[in-house]
Structure formats: C-alpha cells, structure tokens
Scaffold this active site. Structure first.
Site, short mmCIF file in Angstrom:
data_model
loop_
_atom_site.label_atom_id
_atom_site.label_comp_id
_atom_site.label_asym_id
_atom_site.label_seq_id
_atom_site.Cartn_x
_atom_site.Cartn_y
_atom_site.Cartn_z
N THR A 5 0.91 -1.29 0.02
CA THR A 5 -0.15 -0.12 0.09
C THR A 5 0.93 1.21 -0.22
O THR A 5 1.76 1.43 1.10
CB THR A 5 -0.89 0.09 1.16
OG1 THR A 5 -1.64 -1.30 1.11
CG2 THR A 5 -1.78 1.26 1.34
N LEU A 40 -6.39 -8.52 0.45
CA LEU A 40 -6.60 -9.69 1.08
C LEU A 40 -6.66 -9.28 2.74
O LEU A 40 -6.26 -8.22 3.03
CB LEU A 40 -5.60 -10.67 0.77
CG LEU A 40 -4.25 -10.49 1.26
CD1 LEU A 40 -3.68 -10.48 2.68
CD2 LEU A 40 -3.18 -11.34 0.40
N GLU A 52 -5.99 -10.64 6.54
CA GLU A 52 -5.30 -11.51 7.44
C GLU A 52 -6.38 -12.48 8.02
O GLU A 52 -7.63 -12.13 8.36
CB GLU A 52 -4.58 -10.82 8.57
CG GLU A 52 -3.58 -9.92 8.06
CD GLU A 52 -2.49 -9.33 9.16
OE1 GLU A 52 -2.78 -9.68 10.36
OE2 GLU A 52 -1.92 -8.41 9.09
N LYS A 109 -7.06 1.67 -3.26
CA LYS A 109 -6.33 0.99 -2.23
C LYS A 109 -6.71 1.83 -0.72
O LYS A 109 -7.34 1.27 0.37
CB LYS A 109 -5.05 0.72 -2.13
CG LYS A 109 -4.46 -0.09 -0.91
CD LYS A 109 -5.16 -1.42 -0.82
CE LYS A 109 -4.66 -1.87 0.71
NZ LYS A 109 -5.14 -3.21 1.21
N LEU A 148 -20.19 -3.86 9.92
CA LEU A 148 -21.16 -3.36 10.76
C LEU A 148 -20.96 -3.95 12.11
O LEU A 148 -21.92 -3.83 12.97
CB LEU A 148 -22.40 -3.12 10.21
CG LEU A 148 -22.71 -2.21 9.17
CD1 LEU A 148 -24.16 -2.00 8.37
CD2 LEU A 148 -22.45 -0.75 9.35
N GLY A 152 -17.33 -3.18 18.39
CA GLY A 152 -16.16 -3.66 19.08
C GLY A 152 -15.32 -2.67 19.89
O GLY A 152 -15.80 -1.57 20.01
N CYS A 179 -3.09 -2.56 9.04
CA CYS A 179 -3.71 -1.58 7.78
C CYS A 179 -4.50 -0.43 8.13
O CYS A 179 -4.20 0.63 7.68
CB CYS A 179 -4.37 -2.63 6.74
SG CYS A 179 -3.57 -4.16 6.40
N LYS A 214 -3.08 2.56 10.17
CA LYS A 214 -1.93 3.03 9.18
C LYS A 214 -2.29 3.72 8.09
O LYS A 214 -1.92 4.88 7.63
CB LYS A 214 -0.97 1.95 9.00
CG LYS A 214 0.24 2.15 8.01
CD LYS A 214 1.06 1.03 7.65
CE LYS A 214 0.45 -0.11 6.75
NZ LYS A 214 0.47 0.12 5.18
C1 UGA Z 1 -7.94 -5.00 6.05
C2 UGA Z 1 -8.99 -5.17 4.77
O1 UGA Z 1 -10.14 -5.64 5.25
C3 UGA Z 1 -8.32 -5.82 3.61
O2 UGA Z 1 -9.10 -5.79 2.57
C4 UGA Z 1 -6.88 -5.02 3.23
O3 UGA Z 1 -6.22 -5.76 2.05
C5 UGA Z 1 -5.99 -5.23 4.58
O4 UGA Z 1 -6.67 -4.50 5.55
C6 UGA Z 1 -4.79 -4.56 3.83
O5 UGA Z 1 -4.85 -3.19 3.83
O6 UGA Z 1 -3.74 -5.30 4.00
P1 UGA Z 1 -7.25 -6.74 7.95
O7 UGA Z 1 -6.40 -5.66 8.37
O8 UGA Z 1 -6.48 -8.05 7.66
O9 UGA Z 1 -7.66 -6.17 6.48
O10 UGA Z 1 -8.50 -6.86 9.07
P2 UGA Z 1 -10.13 -6.62 8.76
O11 UGA Z 1 -10.63 -8.17 8.58
O12 UGA Z 1 -10.20 -5.78 7.73
O13 UGA Z 1 -10.37 -5.96 9.95
C7 UGA Z 1 -9.58 -4.93 10.46
C8 UGA Z 1 -10.07 -4.36 12.01
O14 UGA Z 1 -11.69 -3.95 12.13
C9 UGA Z 1 -10.15 -5.40 13.12
O15 UGA Z 1 -9.65 -5.01 14.10
C10 UGA Z 1 -11.53 -6.19 13.21
O16 UGA Z 1 -11.79 -6.62 14.44
C11 UGA Z 1 -12.32 -4.68 12.84
N1 UGA Z 1 -13.60 -5.01 12.33
C12 UGA Z 1 -13.92 -5.51 11.33
C13 UGA Z 1 -14.45 -4.40 13.28
O17 UGA Z 1 -14.33 -4.03 14.55
N2 UGA Z 1 -16.06 -4.39 12.69
C14 UGA Z 1 -16.23 -5.15 11.68
O18 UGA Z 1 -17.53 -5.03 11.21
C15 UGA Z 1 -15.39 -5.71 10.85
#
Ligand code: UGA
Length: 431
Positions: free
Chosen positions: A121, A152, A154, A206, A252, A255, A262, A265
């Site tokens: 990114t 993607l 994690e 992105k 939605l 938490g 990601c 940052k």
């Molecule tokens: C995120 C994006 O979802 C990916 O599409 C992107 O490629 C990635 O960043 C990146 O830029 O590399 P990631 O950081 O792995 O992916 O995790 P997410 O599943 O998006 O969750 C991020 C945070 O949001 C977590 O702390 C999660 O618990 C929180 N979250 C997510 C919520 O609190 N509520 C939700 O409804 C969804």
C-alpha cells in the site's frame, strides 16, 4: 512467465504462493535470511490458514522458491512485485524507505523489458516517483511501473487472494498492462473481475477502500454508544441497516475499535496525503478519532465493572481480530495495558497470538486456555472475535470464576443465555 516478489510479509508471501498455485514460476525474495531458510523448510513465519499447504506443494513442484537477495532472479523476471512494508512514521505518513531500497535493487538488476508492480500500500504518486528513479539509469521503453494493490484480509488471506472481489491494475503503459493482463488471465478465467485504470487512481482505490471500511466501523461503534443510551440493540440496528443493498451488512459489527497493520496506518497515511494536497477528508479524520476513543470506551466498561477495586480480569483474545496471530495495533492489547495501569490484574488467553503479545507487553500474564484465564477471575472480558469464544463452556467457567461477570466487547455471546446461567452480562450497544 517469471515472477519475483520482493518482501515475504503477509501480502508478499501470500501473493507469491498463490501466483505459483496458478502455475506461474515465482521467486520470493527477502533480506531476512533466517525467514528465507525457514520458508525453504516450509515453516511459515505467520499463522495463516491454508498457506503452509500451498507453499509446500508449489515448492515441491518447483514453481515456488525463496532467495535472500534474488539478484539473478530479479534480472530474469518478467514481473517484479514490490511487497515490502510501508510502516507509519511518527507524523502518520508512510515510511517509504523499504520501497526505495527495493526499487534500487530492481534498478541495479534490470535488463530487458520488465514490469515493476507496487503490491504494497503506497501513497498516491509513488508509481510516478519510482518511474523517475528508474529513469535515472534506464530508458523509459525498457520498463513499466504499475500499481496492483492487494485487498486480502489476514486470517483468510489465501481464500481472499484466490477469490478476490476485484483485481485492480493501474498502468499507464499499454505494453506493461498487457503483461499484467496475461499474468492474471488464469484468475480472470476463474471469474475474478479485473478493473483496469490509471496508476494514480489504482493507488488511491486502495487507501479509499480501507478508509471507507474504517469509517463504516467507526460509524457503527459511535452508533452503538447512542444505542446504549436510547435503549436500542445495535445488532438489530446494524441488521436493519445492512438489509439495504446500498449499505450492505458487512463491517457493521461494533467492538473495541479497529486495529491491525492496515486500517490505523492507512487512514493516517491518507490523511497525510489529504493535508499535503490541501484537500480535507473530514470523515476519515473523524473515524480515526472515534477509533481512538472506542478502545477507551471499551476498557471503561471493564473498569466500571471493577468499581474501583483491584480485581482480576480474564482477558479472552489478544490478536487484533480473530483468525490471526497478529497483535499490531490490537485493541485487545491496548485494553490489557489500560487495565494493568489501573491496577487490574489481567490473565490473558489467545489461541494463536500469545507469543507475539508477550513480545509487545513482556509483563503480561498469558495462560494456555480460556478456563485457566477464568479460574478465580472476577470478570471475563472478550476482546477478540475468535470463533472458539462463541462456544465457551459457560456453566463450567461460572463454577471456577470468583464472580459471574461477562464483558463481551465483541457481542459474541447471547445476553439472555448468559443471564439465564446467572452471569451479569455487558455487551457493546445492547442492553
Ligand atoms: C484490511 C482490509 O479488510 C483488507 O481488504 C486489506 O487488504 C487489508 O486491511 C490491508 O490493507 O492489507 P485486515 O487488516 O486483515 O484487512 O483486517 P479486517 O478484517 O479488515 O479487520 C480490521 C479491523 O477491523 C479488526 O480489528 C477487526 O476486528 C475490525 N472490525 C472489522 C470491526 O471492528 N468490525 C467489523 O465489522 C469489521
């Protein structure tokens, strides 16, 4: 087609492994020789479901290899992906030093026509800057610099890479674009939608995607606080909103705030770009601020339950989300630190992230199971959405806890069921 991926973090390793799964010949390069020798033995540096299997299979088939400096492989490659880290600097901007180091390595080994692709990114304008660096030593018709961001997540990285919502290719050079379309042809045939655009738009897509998702999460988190005050249930509110196709149900879930390597940052880096160009992004700014408050709000629920006494909290979850061992910017870890600073004893358990958490917070008392954490605890705090926490043996935990109190910061449990069992239950945005 020969591919080199520079950087074997989450994005680089998954990209390299998955492209080799599609039959391409891939060399993954990293300066960390220890990591490379472990990868050669099929030992994964990260916990990621399904990754080890495809690395092992494709190394065995000779399609995937790992090298420390990879100079020869880089000089022979048709496409070189940059997948090195862009960590935040203290002012929130992205630290580009690894990207610039990698492009200089590429430049030194550049021979015939090649496409250099940013998978990391990177701020808008990076592709143009890399092109300038290349032009210092090479003629512009011997290479193209393209943007191909990765989306993607994690915890489901392999599945996301193999079945993407979209593949975005930003390339201003028709010859380079053709090479990348050929590279992704097997995925296009497997129904992956491909969006071709210019390089700056691709770079912005992105950041815009991550920022939008961050706004969505902060929106529901702030709304959950209001829901508590007006006696509404945020789960029903989110469900009702999500049934509108224009809104959608994903992201939605309220938490303790978003974490990971990601969203925190990338929102800061996008805000840095917006300031540099004098074009404010007020919603992203607000999402960022709301996220900082949310973790305090979540920790406040635990402190309120402790009522100013030096109690013991069983903290379930340390990873920034379920399904990963990553603790970067983890709200769970921040909560642990807030609680400890207020004199609450924390006994923590995480299915995968204990070792990483201990590196971040060396004094943390980490145990091997939810039951061990709960033994003699005054309250059970769920901080990470691991599936195994949805099926806790609550009657057993009630027997071994000092007092039956649950603070469910991910709304994983059924409040009525918990109360029927005799627990005092507090969630987020629900009565
Ligand atoms: C995120 C994006 O979802 C990916 O599409 C992107 O490629 C990635 O960043 C990146 O830029 O590399 P990631 O950081 O792995 O992916 O995790 P997410 O599943 O998006 O969750 C991020 C945070 O949001 C977590 O702390 C999660 O618990 C929180 N979250 C997510 C919520 O609190 N509520 C939700 O409804 C969804």
């Amino acid at each position: 087609m020969k591919v080199v991926v520079i950087g074997t973090g989450y994005v680089g390793l998954v990209t390299g492994a998955c492209l080799s799964e599609y039959g391409l010949s891939v060399t993954c390069v990293d300066l960390d020789s220890d990591k490379i020798s472990r990868l050669r033995k099929n030992e994964m540096p990260i916990y990621e479901p399904g990754l080890k299997e495809i690395v092992e299979k494709n190394q065995k088939a000779g399609r995937l290899s790992f090298e420390v400096n990879g100079e020869r492989s880089i000089s022979e490659a048709d496409v070189v992906f940059l997948a090195v880290g862009t960590p935040p600097l203290p002012d929130g901007s992205a630290d580009m030093k690894y990207v610039y180091e990698a492009v200089r390595t590429f430049s030194r080994n550049h021979r015939s026509y090649q496409v250099l692709v940013t998978k990391s990114t990177v701020p808008v304008g990076t592709g143009a800057r890399l092109e300038e660096i290349m032009m210092e030593n090479h003629s512009g018709d011997t290479f193209a610099v393209a943007s191909n961001p990765e989306f993607l997540r994690e915890g489901c990285a392999v599945a996301d890479f193999m079945n993407p919502d979209r593949i975005v290719i930003g390339c201003n050079d028709p010859k380079g674009l053709k090479v990348l379309l050929d590279l992704y042809e097997p995925m296009r045939k497997a129904n992956a939608p491909i969006l071709v655009t210019d390089r700056a738009s691709s770079e912005l897509i992105k950041y815009a995607s991550n920022a939008f998702l961050s706004v969505k999460i902060s929106f529901v988190n702030e709304l959950s606080r209001l829901a508590e005050k007006v006696g509404a249930d945020i789960a029903s509110v989110a469900q009702g909103m999500g049934m509108d196709k224009r809104i959608g149900p994903a992201f939605l879930l309220p938490g303790p705030g978003y974490g990971g390597s990601c969203f925190p940052k990338d929102t800061k880096a996008l805000l840095d770009t917006s300031r540099a160009f004098g074009s404010p992004l007020r919603l992203v700014d607000a999402a960022e601020q709301a996220n900082r408050e949310q973790v305090e709000f979540a920790a406040g629920k635990v402190l309120a339950a402790a009522g100013g006494e030096k109690k013991t909290a069983a903290l379930l979850g340390l990873a920034f989300k379920g399904g990963t061992d990553d603790v970067r910017e983890s709200p769970a870890l921040k909560i642990a630190e807030i609680l400890m600073s207020k004199g609450i004893a924390v006994k923590a358990y995480d299915p995968e992230a204990s070792a990483n958490a201990l590196r971040e917070v060396p004094g943390l008392d980490v145990v091997g199971s939810a039951a061990e954490a709960a033994k003699d605890a005054d309250m059970l705090v769920i901080a990470t959405e691991w599936n195994e926490f949805k099926t806790l043996d609550l009657p057993r935990l009630k027997e071994i806890m000092k007092s039956p109190v649950i603070i469910d910061l991910r709304n994983l449990l059924d409040p009525n069921h918990c109360r029927e069992l005799g627990f005092a239950y507090t969630g987020i945005g629900r009565a």
